[in-house]
Design an enzyme around this catalytic site. Structure first.
Site, mmCIF file in Angstrom:
data_model
loop_
_atom_site.group_PDB
_atom_site.id
_atom_site.type_symbol
_atom_site.label_atom_id
_atom_site.label_comp_id
_atom_site.label_asym_id
_atom_site.label_seq_id
_atom_site.Cartn_x
_atom_site.Cartn_y
_atom_site.Cartn_z
ATOM 1 N N CYS A 76 100.615 -4.233 51.823
ATOM 2 C CA CYS A 76 100.792 -2.921 51.617
ATOM 3 C C CYS A 76 100.861 -2.364 50.279
ATOM 4 O O CYS A 76 100.777 -1.138 50.166
ATOM 5 C CB CYS A 76 102.176 -2.448 52.243
ATOM 6 S SG CYS A 76 102.652 -3.217 53.902
ATOM 7 N N LYS A 78 104.395 9.005 53.858
ATOM 8 C CA LYS A 78 104.138 8.182 55.183
ATOM 9 C C LYS A 78 104.906 8.913 56.236
ATOM 10 O O LYS A 78 104.192 8.659 57.335
ATOM 11 C CB LYS A 78 104.694 6.948 55.000
ATOM 12 C CG LYS A 78 103.709 6.023 54.175
ATOM 13 C CD LYS A 78 104.381 4.479 54.232
ATOM 14 C CE LYS A 78 103.750 3.663 53.233
ATOM 15 N NZ LYS A 78 103.813 3.893 51.802
ATOM 16 N N HIS A 109 107.527 4.431 48.597
ATOM 17 C CA HIS A 109 106.892 3.391 49.653
ATOM 18 C C HIS A 109 107.464 3.953 51.090
ATOM 19 O O HIS A 109 106.505 4.179 51.991
ATOM 20 C CB HIS A 109 107.310 2.149 49.459
ATOM 21 C CG HIS A 109 106.401 0.959 50.266
ATOM 22 N ND1 HIS A 109 105.082 1.021 50.444
ATOM 23 C CD2 HIS A 109 106.903 0.052 51.090
ATOM 24 C CE1 HIS A 109 104.710 0.329 51.268
ATOM 25 N NE2 HIS A 109 105.800 -0.369 51.670
ATOM 26 N N HIS A 118 101.743 4.682 58.100
ATOM 27 C CA HIS A 118 101.708 3.710 57.032
ATOM 28 C C HIS A 118 100.173 3.056 56.956
ATOM 29 O O HIS A 118 99.676 2.427 58.002
ATOM 30 C CB HIS A 118 102.566 2.546 57.146
ATOM 31 C CG HIS A 118 102.712 1.436 56.145
ATOM 32 N ND1 HIS A 118 101.748 1.470 54.941
ATOM 33 C CD2 HIS A 118 103.517 0.602 55.865
ATOM 34 C CE1 HIS A 118 102.145 0.511 54.066
ATOM 35 N NE2 HIS A 118 103.133 -0.128 54.693
ATOM 36 N N PHE A 137 104.260 -6.846 52.512
ATOM 37 C CA PHE A 137 104.613 -8.279 52.892
ATOM 38 C C PHE A 137 103.977 -9.335 52.042
ATOM 39 O O PHE A 137 103.100 -8.915 51.201
ATOM 40 C CB PHE A 137 103.958 -8.469 54.183
ATOM 41 C CG PHE A 137 104.462 -7.627 55.433
ATOM 42 C CD1 PHE A 137 105.639 -6.992 55.329
ATOM 43 C CD2 PHE A 137 103.945 -7.488 56.524
ATOM 44 C CE1 PHE A 137 106.029 -6.013 56.500
ATOM 45 C CE2 PHE A 137 104.112 -7.129 57.590
ATOM 46 C CZ PHE A 137 105.361 -6.233 57.640
ATOM 47 N N GLU A 177 114.822 0.051 49.030
ATOM 48 C CA GLU A 177 114.179 0.984 47.805
ATOM 49 C C GLU A 177 115.090 2.034 47.185
ATOM 50 O O GLU A 177 114.873 2.109 46.118
ATOM 51 C CB GLU A 177 112.925 1.614 48.411
ATOM 52 C CG GLU A 177 111.947 2.398 47.231
ATOM 53 C CD GLU A 177 110.672 2.938 48.124
ATOM 54 O OE1 GLU A 177 109.844 3.509 47.031
ATOM 55 O OE2 GLU A 177 110.463 3.113 49.176
#
Length: 413
Positions: free
Chosen positions: A164, A335, A303, A340, A399, A314
Site C-alpha cells: 500500500c 479513500k 493513509h 483503497h 503491509f 496514524e
C-alpha cells in the site's frame, strides 16, 4: 550535493470516481462515493460484496484495440493515466534528452486476474498451453515498462512493490532521482486492478476488508464503526520535472515537491506498530528533507484505510510529530471516496494533494458519522471546504511495515 528543485507539471488518472484526473478531482471535491456492488464477478459465494471499481470502463475508448489486447487491466490503466499526464504537461519528447527521462510506476499485485484465468486454462488444457503473453502481461513492472516504451523515456525504469506504500515510494523515489541530478523528468505513480475472487477472498480471510453491504457505511476512515477497507482499482501518474527544465519550456506547475521520508516498522507482516512510530518517523523525515517545520503543514492526506488499527495508529503518529499543531491540521482520507487502491493509492493521493494546494481546497472524509476518541483530529467530515494551504503531506503505510510520506508545497513563482 546541490539539491535541485522539483515540480509537478502533468497529471493523469483513472479512478473509481472518474476517467481522468480532472473528473476524479471534481468528484473528490463533490464528495462522490466510488464504492458499489462488485460487477467484475459473481459474489454470491463470497462474504465481501462491495469494491471501488473503475465504472463503465471499455479499453477501446482509451486505447487501440490491438494494443489493449496484450495489456493487463492494470497496465491499461497506467498507460491511460501516463498519456494524460504527458498531454496535460505539454511535454515534447522531440525536444527532450530522453536518456534523462525515466519512469517509476508501482503495482502491489500486478495482473492477478490473468494468473487466475491462466491457472484455470492450465488445469483444463495443460500448463504448456497457457498464453505466451501470460508472463509479460502479468508481472508488476510491466506498467512501467510499457509506459517507457510508449513515451520513449530511456532513463531509469523501475517498479517499487511495497504494497500500500508503493505509489508513494514511486513518486518519492522519482522526486529524489531528479533532485539529486540523475534525471530531468520522471513519469511516476501507481496502478492496480485486483478486484478478483482470489484477492478479495485473501483479504477477507485475513479480516482486512469490511463486509458491510451499505456503500455509505463501508469505507469510513476515522469513524468509530469502521470495520475494514474497501478494495479499489485505478491509476494515477504524475510528471515531475527539475524546475529549470520545466521553466525553460514554459510548463504550468501544479505544486512543488519538497520532501520525502521512508521507513520500515520491522515489526509484523500486516499490522503497524501500535504506537505509530514508524509512520511518525517517515513524516518527520519528509519534513526534515524539505527543511520544513511541523507548524508549516496545513493539510495531511492520510493513509486512512478505514481499518481499526491503521486509523488509530496514524492519528497517534500525527500527534507524535505535530504535537499541539495536530489540533490545527486538516487530516482527511480520500479513500472514503476511492476505496483503497493499494499500489496506486499513494499516487492518487499525491495528485489530490497537489490539486488541494493549487486550488486551496480540502477534500472531505465522506460518510463520517460516529466520532472515535482514538481518531480525534479534524478529519474534514463529510463536506470539503476552501482553505488557504501552503504545505500538504501525504502518507502511505503498507503491509510489511512500509511507511512513506511526501511533502508538497504550493507553487510560488
Amino acid at each position: 550535493m546541490e539539491k535541485r528543485r522539483v515540480v509537478i507539471t502533468g497529471i493523469g488518472a483513472i479512478t473509481p470516481i472518474g476517467h481522468s484526473a480532472t473528473e476524479s478531482w471534481q468528484a473528490a471535491r463533490n464528495g462522490v462515493c466510488g464504492v458499489a456492488p462488485i460487477t467484475a464477478y459473481d459474489t454470491a459465494d463470497q462474504r465481501v460484496k462491495l469494491a471501488a471499481e473503475v465504472k463503465d470502463y471499455q479499453p477501446e475508448n482509451f486505447l487501440d484495440k490491438k494494443e489493449a489486447k496484450h495489456m493487463a487491466r492494470f497496465t491499461q490503466f497506467a498507460m491511460i493515466a501516463a498519456r494524460e499526464a504527458l498531454q496535460d504537461s505539454g511535454f515534447n519528447a522531440e525536444q527532450a534528452d530522453l536518456d534523462r527521462c525515466g519512469v517509476i510506476v508501482s503495482s502491489g499485485i500486478g495482473a492477478l486476474q490473468n494468473t487466475e484465468d491462466e491457472h484455470d486454462r492450465g488445469r483444463e488444457k495443460g500448463f504448456d498451453r497457457v498464453s505466451p503473453f501470460y508472463i509479460p502481461m502479468s508481472i508488476c513492472n510491466m506498467a512501467a515498462g510499457r509506459i517507457a516504451i510508449d513515451a520513449g523515456f530511456r532513463g531509469m525504469c523501475s517498479c517499487p512493490v511495497t504494497a500500500c506504500a508503493g505509489g508513494t515510494n514511486a513518486v518519492g523515489d522519482a522526486f529524489h532521482y531528479i533532485r539529486d541530478g540523475y534525471a530531468d523528468a520522471m513519469l511516476c505513480g501507481g496502478s492496480e486492478s485486483a478486484v478478483t475472487p482470489l484477492a478479495v477472498g485473501g483479504f477477507t480471510t485475513m479480516k482486512a476488508l469490511t463486509q458491510s453491504e451499505d456503500p455509505s457505511r463501508a469505507s469510513i476512515p476515522f469513524d468509530a464503526e469502521r470495520s475494514g477497507f474497501v478494495l479499489g482499482e485505478g491509476a494515477a501518474i504524475l510528471l515531475l520535472e527539475e524546475l529549470g527544465h520545466a521553466q525553460a519550456r514554459g510548463a504550468k506547475i501544479y505544486a512543488e515537491f519538497v520532501g520525502y521520508g521512508v521507513t520500515c516498522d520491522a515489526y509484523h507482516m500486516t499490522a503497524p506498530l501500535p504506537d505509530g512510530s514508524g509512520g511518525a518517523k517517515a513524516m518527520a523525515l519528509a519534513l526534515a528533507d524539505a527543511g520544513a517545520k511541523p507548524e508549516d503543514v496545513d493539510y495531511i492526506n492520510a493513509h486512512g484505510t478505514s481499518t481499526p488499527l491503521n486509523d488509530a495508529g496514524e492519528t497517534l503518529a500525527i500527534k507524535t510529530v505535530f504535537g499541539d499543531h495536530a489540533k490545527k491540521l486538516a487530516v482527511s482520507s480520500t479513500k472514503s471516496m476511492t476505496g483503497h487502491m493499494l499500489g496506486a493509492a499513494g499516487a492518487v493521493e499525491a495528485l489530490f494533494s497537489a490539486l488541494a494546494l493549487k486550488e486551496g481546497y480540502l477534500p472531505a472524509t465522506i460518510n463520517y458519522q460516529v466520532p472515535d476518541p482514538a481518531c480525534d483530529l479534524d478529519v474534514v467530515p463529510n463536506v470539503g471546504r476552501d482553505s488557504d494551504l501552503r504545505y500538504a503531506l501525504s502518507n502511505s503505510l503498507g503491509f510489511g511495515g512500509h511507511n512513506g510520506s511526501i511533502l508538497l508545497k504550493k507553487w510560488e513563482a
